[in-house]
Design an enzyme around this catalytic site. Sequence first.
Site, PDB file in Angstrom:
ATOM      1  CG  ASP A   1     -27.900 -48.792 -18.717  1.00 26.99           C
ATOM      2  OD1 ASP A   1     -27.531 -49.869 -20.074  1.00 26.99           O
ATOM      3  OD2 ASP A   1     -27.942 -49.474 -17.888  1.00 26.99           O
TER       4      ASP A   1
ATOM      5  CG  LEU B   1     -16.066 -43.217 -28.204  1.00 27.18           C
ATOM      6  CD1 LEU B   1     -15.571 -42.334 -29.220  1.00 27.18           C
ATOM      7  CD2 LEU B   1     -15.165 -44.535 -28.199  1.00 27.18           C
TER       8      LEU B   1
ATOM      9  N   GLY C   1     -17.417 -38.859 -25.548  1.00 27.31           N
ATOM     10  CA  GLY C   1     -18.553 -38.946 -26.370  1.00 27.31           C
ATOM     11  C   GLY C   1     -18.949 -40.329 -27.011  1.00 27.31           C
TER      12      GLY C   1
END
Length: 158
Positions: free
Chosen positions: A104, A72, A76
């Site tokens: 990533d 998100l 978070g």
Amino acid sequence: FASARARGKLTSMDVTWDTRGRWLPTIEPCLGALSWFLPSCAEAEKITSRSRPEDMAAFLQERGVQNVVIKLGERGCYLKPADGKGLYVEAFTTRVVDTTGAGDSFVAGFLSGLLRGWEPERSARLACAVAALNIQQVGATAGIPSFEQAVRFMEKGR
């Protein structure tokens, strides 16, 4: 994926933006063989046609994914393990220089925790810490911390 899962291996998938819009048909054959699926919220919305992380995770688990983490960004992540209740894990407040590679590095942090035997919630906190540190530098990898640096950051909360 199916072969790895059949041998008891942990399998995970992250995706990249599908410029052709073939989201679900492209990845659906893999979903039933995934231990963990970690798409961004925007990617999960395209895949599931759902707007709430809880609904996205339910959609993916109905198609065989064991555990789901919806990234998100500055909020978070949403974590939905197979055997537990879904929960939100907050991001760390930090100085943002460049968000390239944030997703990533989040996945790398999450899998690093899991592979060390950590519980999913603690692994998600580590993932948020790794991403928070990485976005403080220019480029996709310049800010990636060592495991020890990420744990210290996570434990201090800054």
